[in-house]
Scaffold this active site. Structure first.
Site, PDB file in Angstrom:
ATOM      1  N   ASP A  95       0.848  -1.187   0.000  1.00  0.00           N
ATOM      2  CA  ASP A  95       0.000   0.000   0.000  1.00  0.00           C
ATOM      3  C   ASP A  95       0.887   1.242   0.000  1.00  0.00           C
ATOM      4  O   ASP A  95       1.855   1.313   0.768  1.00  0.00           O
ATOM      5  CB  ASP A  95      -0.912   0.001   1.229  1.00  0.00           C
ATOM      6  CG  ASP A  95      -2.159   0.846   1.028  1.00  0.00           C
ATOM      7  OD1 ASP A  95      -2.033   1.964   0.503  1.00  0.00           O
ATOM      8  OD2 ASP A  95      -3.253   0.396   1.423  1.00  0.00           O
ATOM      9  N   HIS A 148      -0.390   4.511   0.229  1.00  0.00           N
ATOM     10  CA  HIS A 148      -1.124   5.691   0.689  1.00  0.00           C
ATOM     11  C   HIS A 148      -0.704   6.052   2.117  1.00  0.00           C
ATOM     12  O   HIS A 148      -0.796   5.228   3.020  1.00  0.00           O
ATOM     13  CB  HIS A 148      -2.621   5.414   0.626  1.00  0.00           C
ATOM     14  CG  HIS A 148      -3.072   5.068  -0.760  1.00  0.00           C
ATOM     15  ND1 HIS A 148      -3.266   3.770  -1.172  1.00  0.00           N
ATOM     16  CD2 HIS A 148      -3.313   5.842  -1.843  1.00  0.00           C
ATOM     17  CE1 HIS A 148      -3.626   3.772  -2.447  1.00  0.00           C
ATOM     18  NE2 HIS A 148      -3.656   5.013  -2.876  1.00  0.00           N
ATOM     19  N   SER A 206      -5.161  -4.380   2.063  1.00  0.00           N
ATOM     20  CA  SER A 206      -4.360  -4.031   3.240  1.00  0.00           C
ATOM     21  C   SER A 206      -4.957  -4.601   4.511  1.00  0.00           C
ATOM     22  O   SER A 206      -4.240  -4.853   5.476  1.00  0.00           O
ATOM     23  CB  SER A 206      -4.223  -2.511   3.355  1.00  0.00           C
ATOM     24  OG  SER A 206      -3.526  -1.983   2.244  1.00  0.00           O
TER      25      SER A 206
END
Length: 919
Positions: free
Chosen positions: A740, A742, A793
């Site tokens: 991930d 972000h 996630s």
């Protein structure tokens, strides 16, 4: 023998031999033995066959089921270093004869032994332009044919550092098997460096995405590191690979001494690690690489040989990949955006740069689309008068390393597509296949599909047949069904790798016959998704608005895309920067655009527009007469300027608009504190973003724009936040989990928590659990925070908690989790049930702060202190908008999705007032 090997590979644990090079280095060999070619181990197959045979015999006596041929360097580039590349076939054949003779001598009816042809990477990297893809592919084919001729049961393509080289070797192996008419298992081992990626930066998930569709029979890891450094990557392969997983580590990381490299792991250490991994990751083949010896293999064989393969339950995700990372074809939070600006027929800027051979400008255009939120890039170089093959070779080679996104190769010429496939290391999509000229032997369809199959690509399938471009819903669905059935039935494709383009046409021409083209496309998508739930759909969205002025095109494209996504559209070829969230379009423009898309005229339109003589096209043109994109932006700025200051700050977050932000923040600081601005005004904007996001009215790129503005605002306010307890109240390790990227919300957590007196160790994005554990141990952390935006996630977090259990560290570190796909119920019930320590949901940065306060109060024995009570699981009542809540986006909206084993089900939330932070 091959069928026996296939049967064994899937049922019982097989033992591969250990290092050939280590054994040769220990042998007393002279330069004459190497025929003057010092270090060319493959020459020993003809100069000292006795030495090679003895090594095979020792590994077989140690219990190896599989022995590898001494052909690691029998390839174009490695032998080319000695100027004997022409001897590759000879040396491969000689090596395989020796191994075959040894294996046959050691085989018994109850325990056959198998010969595996070793295929090494060579010394040059095709992705970096060191050597041509076709050249190494063809020599790989020739050497593997020689191995087959001399009795190889399988090949192992090992120590892969460049995915393009690995692809060349796999394709060469398949071509060799076809040429010899045999069934040849193909196993592939990638090499992951201590950096956590392959040499050129490829993640493990990208390697799996590229290699598995090529038709390999096993995937695993070898070389570079010892077993300890392989755990994270084996976990990735074990959790997703649908083929057997293998592991051949070095005997630890080499230690450089005065006498050269020494490998620290003895037979006991290696056996202990492989025994653990065989059970934990469901390995099918284990063996050794550098530094391992017959003694290592003897102990591994005694412990593991013949054991049943431990069960795995892989979760496959349809995806494509760049050199660096994979991109799922189903996006958690948006349609799959295919950037259209690298298409010479659709982008004037790209075309002019290509015609001028300004390649740097072409790459800059590609990179801009990455920043604008594209997931894939559509690359088309077809242009009259240009050599498309040469242009594709140049641009594909540059894009392979310079751009992080996978590529959709778009051309009418099969040779241009082939060139792109041979220069791009990732897994591509071919745009397009169709039945325009039928599907006979000479049709473009029949010339393109062998390329698709050989390179394991996905396809965009256009609803075009011999009659032309399908215009009606029935026609579109009929052609799509024919394509899907043929692609799956004849070409062996998976439904999930097919993106059907139902085609759309301009609806603003004023011609009666075009008025319903938007409706027909949307309804075709809806029916196709109903008939084939696994198939994906795509569209070149901008066709719908052809002929309108730029401002009108932005609105019509955005509205049409929204309606198509509602009907089931999975992906769109768009200029992402020129798509607006549906809620950001003025109401009348939006409503008239909807009437135009759905061909609602006269009284068919909703009130108040539904009156006799109403024509949405006429009204739409009136609305945009004299309007430009710049004037639309200026009008929006004027609306913002007229808002009260604090309401304007909130709206800037919602709009993702940073123009004038700093000035507004400075003015706001004259009337209230920095933390209050964050808590009361900025987070209120993010709450609205979360609600829009969860309801599908705002797509992920716009959420990230809002988050970037939030990040800018908080960074500006941070110096004005009063820090408390400067001596440090405790330590929090923060990380965005593996896979991930972000991190806006995580960084907000960092700012809020650190400004309240805590030490924060912010590890960044894509962090494997071992890195999180190391940081927690090194910094004596009091808690761990894990964050992520994507649905996948949530599963990574689950695995990370299980790893903390396994390491016996669960009770050492309370864990807080946050992210868009998480819910309180999922974290505090499902994950808490499996975690041996304490885990809590952090809905936003301020709840993260409150949790840290509770953790430290408990740790210091404050009377009456405890972690927040886990709320009772609630009965699902009604679907709620999702959000970008949790620590990742630091909103107060929450995800609104279920607790339960599936974090995506609806759940009722009982929210409490946000705690007021200290300071």
């Amino acid at each position: 023998m091959t069928s026996a090997l296939r049967s064994a590979l899937g049922s019982r644990l097989l033992i591969l031999d250990g290092a050939m090079g280590t054994m040769l280095q220990a042998a007393d060999l002279s330069l004459d033995d190497f025929d003057g070619l010092e270090g060319c181990n493959e020459i020993l197959n003809v100069t000292r066959p006795d030495v090679i045979s003895e090594i095979h015999d020792r590994y077989l006596a140690a219990g190896a089921d599989l022995i590898e041929t001494n052909t690691f360097g029998a390839n174009l580039s490695a032998l080319g270093e000695y100027n004997i590349a022409e001897r590759a076939v000879e040396l491969a054949g000689a090596a395989t004869r020796l191994a075959r003779r040894a294996a046959d001598a050691a085989s018994t009816p109850d325990r056959p032994r198998f010969v595996v042809g070793s295929v090494g990477p060579g010394t040059k990297l095709p992705t970096l332009g060191h050597i041509a893809f076709a050249a190494i592919r063809d020599v790989y084919q020739q050497t593997i044919e020689a191995m087959i001729d001399e009795g190889a049961d399988a090949v192992q393509i090992e120590t892969c550092q460049d995915l393009l080289q690995a692809k060349a070797a796999v394709i060469g192996a398949h071509r060799a098997a076809a040429a010899r008419g045999v069934d040849l298992p193909v196993m592939v081992d990638i090499t992951v460096e201590t950096t956590g990626t392959m040499l050129l930066g490829s993640e493990t998930g990208a390697a799996l995405t590229v290699l598995e569709p090529l038709g390999i029979d096993a995937i695993g890891m070898n070389c570079a590191t010892g077993p300890a450094e392989m755990a994270e990557h084996l976990r990735t392969l074990s959790g997703a690979a649908r083929v057997p997983v293998t592991c051949m580590p070095n005997a630890g990381l080499p230690v450089i001494t005065g006498e050269g490299a020494r490998y620290p792991l003895g037979p006991e250490d290696l056996t202990e690690a492989l025994t653990d991994y065989a059970q934990r990751f469901g390995l099918s083949v284990v063996g050794g690489c550098c530094g391992t010896t017959p003694e290592h293999i003897a102990m591994v064989s005694a412990a593991l040989a013949g054991r049943p393969v431990a069960p795995r339950h892989p979760v496959h995700v349809d995806a494509v990949a760049s050199l660096y990372s994979e991109v799922p074809l189903s996006q958690d939070t948006a349609y799959l955006a295919i950037g259209e600006r690298t298409n010479a027929n659709g982008s004037k800027a790209f075309r002019e740069a290509m015609l001028a051979e300004n390649w740097d400008e072409c790459i800059d255009i590609a990179k801009t689309q990455t920043r604008d939120g594209a997931h894939l890039l559509d690359l088309c170089v077809d242009y009259v008068g240009r050599d498309g093959t040469a242009d594709m070779a140049t641009l594909a080679a540059r894009m392979s390393t310079a751009v992080t996104l996978p590529v959709v190769l778009d051309s009418t010429e099969p040779q241009v597509l082939r060139t792109g496939l041979e220069h791009l290391a990732g897994r591509c999509i071919i745009n397009s296949v169709n039945f325009e000229d039928g599907d006979g032997p000479e049709s473009r369809y029949q010339r393109v599909m062998p390329l698709v199959r050989e390179h394991g690509a996905g396809v965009v399938a256009l609803t075009i047949d011999e009659e032309g471009q399908a215009r009606t819903r029935e026609w579109k669905v009929r052609v799509a069904s024919r394509l899907i059935d043929d692609l799956v039935g004849r070409w062996g494709m998976e439904v999930g790798d097919i993106l059907v383009d139902c085609l759309t046409f301009p609806i603003a021409t004023g011609q009666q016959e075009t008025r319903r083209d938007g409706v027909e496309t949307i309804e075709a998508i809806r029916e196709l998704k109903s008939r084939y739930p696994g198939v994906r759909t795509t569209l070149g969205v901008s066709n719908i608005s052809f002929g309108l002025n730029p401002a009108a095109r932005i609105v019509l494209n955005s509205v049409f895309l929204h309606e198509a996504v509602e009907a089931g559209l999975d992906s769109a070829i768009v200029h992402a920067a020129k798509i607006l969230p549906i809620d950001r379009i003025p109401e009348e423009q939006r409503d008239v655009a909807l009437d135009l898309v759905w061909d609602r005229r006269g009284t068919d339109a909703p009130a108040p527009r539904g009156v006799e003589g109403y024509d949405p096209l006429t009204r739409f043109l009136e609305l945009f007469e004299g309007v430009t994109a710049a004037s639309m932006k200026a009008e929006r700025e004027a609306e913002l300027a007229a808002m009260p200051l604090l309401e304007r700050l909130k709206q800037r977050i919602i709009d993702g608009n940073a123009k004038g932000l700093i000035e507004d923040l400075d003015e706001a600081l004259t009337i209230k504190g920095a933390l209050d601005i964050v808590n009361e005004d900025l987070l209120a904007g993010m709450q609205v973003v979360g609600e829009l996001f969860g309801s599908g009215r705002m797509q992920l790129p716009f959420v990230l724009q809002s988050a970037e503005v939030m990040k800018t605002a908080v960074a500006h306010l941070e110096p004005h936040m009063e820090k408390t307890d400067a001596g440090g109240k405790g330590t929090l390790v923060l990380a965005t989990v593996k896979g991930d990227v972000h991190d806006i919300g995580k960084n907000l957590v960092d700012i809020i928590v650190s400004n309240n007196g805590y030490s924060v160790v912010n590890l960044g994005i894509k962090q494997p659990v071992q890195a999180i554990i190391r940081a927690a141990e090194e910094h004596h952390a009091d808690a761990i925070g894990m964050s992520g935006l994507l649905v996948k996630s949530t599963m990574v977090m689950r695995d990370n908690l299980l790893e903390l259990n396994r390491e016996g560290l669960a009770r050492n570190y309370p864990v807080m989790l946050g992210g868009a796909a998480l819910t309180r119920s999922y974290v505090e019930h499902d994950l808490n049930d499996l975690f041996e320590g304490e885990v809590r949901y952090a809905r936003d940065a301020f709840e993260g702060l409150r949790l840290m306060d509770s953790v430290m109060a408990v740790k210091h024995g404050v009377p009456g202190s405890s972690l927040p009570e886990i709320r009772a699981r609630r009965v699902p009542a009604r679907p709620r908008a999702g959000s970008v809540g949790g620590a990742e986006a630091a909103t107060s909206g929450g995800s609104g999705k279920s607790g339960g084993a599936d974090p995506a089900q609806p759940d009722v939330r009982s929210d409490v007032a946000r705690p007021t932070p200290a300071g």
